[in-house]
Design a protein around this motif. Structure first.
Motif, PDB file in Angstrom:
ATOM      1  N   LEU A 128       0.835  -1.203   0.000  1.00  0.00           N
ATOM      2  CA  LEU A 128       0.000   0.000   0.000  1.00  0.00           C
ATOM      3  C   LEU A 128       0.868   1.251   0.000  1.00  0.00           C
ATOM      4  CD1 LEU A 128      -2.698   1.438   0.164  1.00  0.00           C
ATOM      5  CD2 LEU A 128      -2.610   1.179   2.669  1.00  0.00           C
ATOM      6  N   GLU A 129       1.873   1.287   0.880  1.00  0.00           N
ATOM      7  CA  GLU A 129       2.782   2.436   0.908  1.00  0.00           C
ATOM      8  C   GLU A 129       3.530   2.571  -0.421  1.00  0.00           C
ATOM      9  OE1 GLU A 129       2.641   0.137   3.247  1.00  0.00           O
ATOM     10  OE2 GLU A 129       2.576   1.046   5.247  1.00  0.00           O
ATOM     11  N   GLY A 130       3.948   1.427  -0.988  1.00  0.00           N
ATOM     12  CA  GLY A 130       4.631   1.451  -2.279  1.00  0.00           C
ATOM     13  C   GLY A 130       3.738   2.010  -3.373  1.00  0.00           C
ATOM     14  N   ALA A 131       2.457   1.629  -3.366  1.00  0.00           N
ATOM     15  CA  ALA A 131       1.529   2.129  -4.377  1.00  0.00           C
ATOM     16  C   ALA A 131       1.307   3.635  -4.219  1.00  0.00           C
ATOM     17  CB  ALA A 131       0.191   1.387  -4.267  1.00  0.00           C
ATOM     18  N   ILE A 132       1.247   4.115  -2.983  1.00  0.00           N
ATOM     19  CA  ILE A 132       1.078   5.561  -2.745  1.00  0.00           C
ATOM     20  C   ILE A 132       2.284   6.325  -3.287  1.00  0.00           C
ATOM     21  CG2 ILE A 132       0.975   7.339  -0.953  1.00  0.00           C
ATOM     22  CD1 ILE A 132      -0.632   5.337   0.738  1.00  0.00           C
ATOM     23  N   LEU A 133       3.486   5.808  -3.005  1.00  0.00           N
ATOM     24  CA  LEU A 133       4.702   6.468  -3.492  1.00  0.00           C
ATOM     25  C   LEU A 133       4.752   6.460  -5.013  1.00  0.00           C
ATOM     26  CD1 LEU A 133       7.330   5.069  -0.940  1.00  0.00           C
ATOM     27  CD2 LEU A 133       6.422   7.392  -1.031  1.00  0.00           C
ATOM     28  N   PHE A 134       4.442   5.320  -5.618  1.00  0.00           N
ATOM     29  CA  PHE A 134       4.511   5.227  -7.086  1.00  0.00           C
ATOM     30  C   PHE A 134       3.467   6.120  -7.740  1.00  0.00           C
ATOM     31  CE2 PHE A 134       4.052   3.253 -11.282  1.00  0.00           C
ATOM     32  CZ  PHE A 134       5.385   3.189 -11.650  1.00  0.00           C
ATOM     33  N   ALA A 252      22.375  20.061 -14.321  1.00  0.00           N
ATOM     34  CA  ALA A 252      23.259  19.516 -13.278  1.00  0.00           C
ATOM     35  C   ALA A 252      22.540  19.418 -11.947  1.00  0.00           C
ATOM     36  CB  ALA A 252      24.504  20.388 -13.148  1.00  0.00           C
ATOM     37  N   VAL A 253      21.843  20.493 -11.533  1.00  0.00           N
ATOM     38  CA  VAL A 253      21.149  20.497 -10.242  1.00  0.00           C
ATOM     39  C   VAL A 253      19.816  19.772 -10.351  1.00  0.00           C
ATOM     40  CG1 VAL A 253      20.250  21.954  -8.393  1.00  0.00           C
ATOM     41  CG2 VAL A 253      22.279  22.671  -9.651  1.00  0.00           C
ATOM     42  N   GLY A 254      19.081  20.004 -11.441  1.00  0.00           N
ATOM     43  CA  GLY A 254      17.798  19.338 -11.615  1.00  0.00           C
ATOM     44  C   GLY A 254      17.933  17.833 -11.677  1.00  0.00           C
ATOM     45  N   ASN A 255      19.028  17.341 -12.237  1.00  0.00           N
ATOM     46  CA  ASN A 255      19.287  15.908 -12.300  1.00  0.00           C
ATOM     47  C   ASN A 255      19.341  15.299 -10.904  1.00  0.00           C
ATOM     48  OD1 ASN A 255      20.227  13.319 -13.142  1.00  0.00           O
ATOM     49  ND2 ASN A 255      22.337  14.002 -12.864  1.00  0.00           N
ATOM     50  N   VAL A 256      20.028  15.979  -9.974  1.00  0.00           N
ATOM     51  CA  VAL A 256      20.178  15.457  -8.616  1.00  0.00           C
ATOM     52  C   VAL A 256      18.840  15.474  -7.879  1.00  0.00           C
ATOM     53  CG1 VAL A 256      21.193  15.949  -6.359  1.00  0.00           C
ATOM     54  CG2 VAL A 256      22.623  15.985  -8.409  1.00  0.00           C
ATOM     55  N   VAL A 257      18.151  16.625  -7.894  1.00  0.00           N
ATOM     56  CA  VAL A 257      16.874  16.727  -7.189  1.00  0.00           C
ATOM     57  C   VAL A 257      15.856  15.769  -7.797  1.00  0.00           C
ATOM     58  CG1 VAL A 257      14.970  18.274  -6.568  1.00  0.00           C
ATOM     59  CG2 VAL A 257      17.333  19.125  -6.527  1.00  0.00           C
ATOM     60  N   GLY A 258      15.774  15.733  -9.122  1.00  0.00           N
ATOM     61  CA  GLY A 258      14.843  14.833  -9.784  1.00  0.00           C
ATOM     62  C   GLY A 258      15.155  13.365  -9.523  1.00  0.00           C
ATOM     63  N   SER A 259      16.448  13.019  -9.506  1.00  0.00           N
ATOM     64  CA  SER A 259      16.841  11.633  -9.227  1.00  0.00           C
ATOM     65  C   SER A 259      16.424  11.207  -7.834  1.00  0.00           C
ATOM     66  CB  SER A 259      18.358  11.476  -9.389  1.00  0.00           C
ATOM     67  OG  SER A 259      18.746  11.610 -10.733  1.00  0.00           O
ATOM     68  N   ASN A 260      16.600  12.103  -6.854  1.00  0.00           N
ATOM     69  CA  ASN A 260      16.223  11.767  -5.485  1.00  0.00           C
ATOM     70  C   ASN A 260      14.711  11.570  -5.357  1.00  0.00           C
ATOM     71  OD1 ASN A 260      18.918  12.024  -4.913  1.00  0.00           O
ATOM     72  ND2 ASN A 260      18.646  13.381  -3.170  1.00  0.00           N
ATOM     73  N   LEU A 261      13.945  12.449  -6.016  1.00  0.00           N
ATOM     74  CA  LEU A 261      12.493  12.270  -6.011  1.00  0.00           C
ATOM     75  C   LEU A 261      12.097  10.961  -6.681  1.00  0.00           C
ATOM     76  CD1 LEU A 261      11.323  15.905  -6.860  1.00  0.00           C
ATOM     77  CD2 LEU A 261      10.756  14.625  -4.789  1.00  0.00           C
ATOM     78  N   PHE A 262      12.729  10.657  -7.812  1.00  0.00           N
ATOM     79  CA  PHE A 262      12.436   9.420  -8.534  1.00  0.00           C
ATOM     80  C   PHE A 262      12.804   8.192  -7.679  1.00  0.00           C
ATOM     81  CE2 PHE A 262      13.475   6.013 -11.540  1.00  0.00           C
ATOM     82  CZ  PHE A 262      12.354   6.012 -12.339  1.00  0.00           C
ATOM     83  N   ASN A 263      13.939   8.265  -6.985  1.00  0.00           N
ATOM     84  CA  ASN A 263      14.350   7.137  -6.139  1.00  0.00           C
ATOM     85  C   ASN A 263      13.307   6.841  -5.059  1.00  0.00           C
ATOM     86  OD1 ASN A 263      16.735   6.726  -7.511  1.00  0.00           O
ATOM     87  ND2 ASN A 263      17.995   7.874  -6.068  1.00  0.00           N
ATOM     88  N   LEU A 264      12.823   7.894  -4.405  1.00  0.00           N
ATOM     89  CA  LEU A 264      11.879   7.695  -3.307  1.00  0.00           C
ATOM     90  C   LEU A 264      10.502   7.287  -3.814  1.00  0.00           C
ATOM     91  CD1 LEU A 264      12.779  10.752  -1.026  1.00  0.00           C
ATOM     92  CD2 LEU A 264      13.347   8.349  -0.631  1.00  0.00           C
ATOM     93  N   LEU A 265      10.034   7.944  -4.863  1.00  0.00           N
ATOM     94  CA  LEU A 265       8.673   7.695  -5.335  1.00  0.00           C
ATOM     95  C   LEU A 265       8.583   6.466  -6.229  1.00  0.00           C
ATOM     96  CD1 LEU A 265       7.626  11.376  -6.161  1.00  0.00           C
ATOM     97  CD2 LEU A 265       6.890   9.998  -4.206  1.00  0.00           C
ATOM     98  N   ALA A 266       9.413   6.412  -7.263  1.00  0.00           N
ATOM     99  CA  ALA A 266       9.306   5.330  -8.243  1.00  0.00           C
ATOM    100  C   ALA A 266      10.062   4.085  -7.803  1.00  0.00           C
ATOM    101  CB  ALA A 266       9.798   5.798  -9.609  1.00  0.00           C
TER     102      ALA A 266
END
Length: 375
Positions: A128-134, A252-266
């Motif tokens: 359930l938590e995984g589905a919310i994050l995804f 350069a900066v957007g890659n890092v912030v976006g990657s971290n969001l993608f790691n946690l959510l996706a």
């Protein structure tokens, strides 16, 4: 530990890096063809492409009942992305931070990090938590692309009006550039090839990492937090450093912030969905690694806010903290008697010094803006 395991590990890393490069190249060209801004490309296409190794490794680990590697990979990659990658990039050249990151994306990263800690507080991230994050990554990506396309459409309308005025004055209008269908098919092929390379590389890397953990007597969590996390973050390192050198600082900066969001959510979300029984959270990760990941995300906000740039001294602070974090993990894995002293030094010296430094920087920024406002 055998020579075959070492070859699989090195081969897996090489395939991950090469696959991410092919994937990013094809996806970036597709994104530009449909009219997405460089910042949004960094936050979505490039970030998701360079985070594809984390996704491949974590899902493969979950399917192999090695969820500790999956968790360590996500948490370790997020810490590595900010402290190591932004640190190196800022040392090469001071990075200019887009105001959108400060207003939207970094606060969102902080909120998602806190949400993951809440989900993990009972010792398990379930389906359930995984589905919310995804579901969060689907919503975030959709909103970003819609916003960018609206902005691009406005810019194109303004450009069209300028071209009409130019044409009315007797000058020839510039030719419209539309990518041919063959170019689009080629880029789609690059994306598919990159994904295949990532899947194979992830399988090799995970198998070798588990072998290393068993041979060295090191827990799978620490292997995921260090070797696997840094290995799968190499595409982000290459992308952000090259972008910084070329002056593409938004990427350069957007890659890092976006990657971290993608790691946690996706990545964490999809891993929680496919992992049999969910992702168990070790007590050590809940007590130390997850809080460190969240504090690192929070630290981005004042650093990004001070002048909307990351100076070289701030990059040096990031690198120093990453070295300290890795040293802590090594001492923890070796069960060294120095671990308690090292932790006390971090808590009572390094952290207060950093807070004081950031406070001074924020005060100077506030005074500078007040002076400009009253001038």
């Amino acid at each position: 530990m055998t020579l075959v395991s070492i070859l699989y590990f090195v081969g897996g890393l090489l395939l991950l890096i090469a696959g991410a490069e092919v994937l990013v190249r094809g996806a970036s060209r597709l994104a530009f063809a449909v009219g997405i801004s460089p910042l949004v490309v960094g936050l979505t296409v490039v970030a998701f492409g360079t985070s594809a190794p984390e996704l491949a490794v974590s899902v493969q680990s979950a399917l192999n009942n090695q969820a500790a590697i999956a968790l360590g990979n996500v948490v370790g990659s997020n810490i590595c992305n900010v402290l190591l990658i932004l640190g190196i990039s800022a040392l090469i050249t001071p990075l200019v931070v887009n105001a959108q990151l400060v207003r939207l994306d970094v606060p969102l990263l902080i909120g998602i990090s806190l949400l993951v800690m809440f989900f993990a507080s009972n010792g398990l991230i379930g389906r359930l938590e995984g589905a919310i994050l995804f579901g969060g990554v689907v919503t975030y990506t959709t909103l970003l692309i819609r916003q960018s396309r609206r902005q691009t459409s406005s810019q194109r309308d303004a450009q069209a009006a300028t071209d009409l005025a130019t044409q009315a004055a007797g000058a020839p209008a510039p030719a419209a550039s539309t990518p041919p269908p063959t170019a689009l098919l080629k880029n789609l092929g690059l994306v598919a090839l990159g994904l295949v390379m990532l899947v194979i590389g992830a399988r090799w890397l995970v198998d070798a990492a588990v072998t290393f953990a068993a041979a060295l007597g090191i827990s799978e969590l620490i292997i995921g937090l260090t070797i696997v996390a840094v290995g799968t973050s190499l595409p982000e390192v290459a992308t952000s450093v090259i972008a910084a050198i070329r002056g593409e600082r938004d990427i350069a900066v957007g890659n890092v912030v976006g990657s971290n969001l993608f790691n946690l959510l996706a990545v964490l979300g999809l891993t929680g969905i496919v992992a049999p029984g969910g992702i168990p959270i070790p007590a050590s990760a809940l007590a130390f690694d997850l809080p460190v990941m969240t504090v690192v995300a929070i630290a981005c906000l004042p650093i990004f806010f001070t002048g909307y740039r990351i100076d070289r001294w701030e990059g040096l602070v990031f690198l120093g903290y990453y070295v300290a974090y890795i040293a802590y993990l090594i001492l923890q894995g070796a069960q060294s008697d120095s671990l308690v002293l090292f932790r006390q030094m971090l808590i009572y010296f390094a952290v207060p010094l950093t807070v004081l430094t950031l406070g001074i920087a924020l005060y100077r920024e506030y005074r500078s803006r007040q002076t400009l406002h009253t001038a």
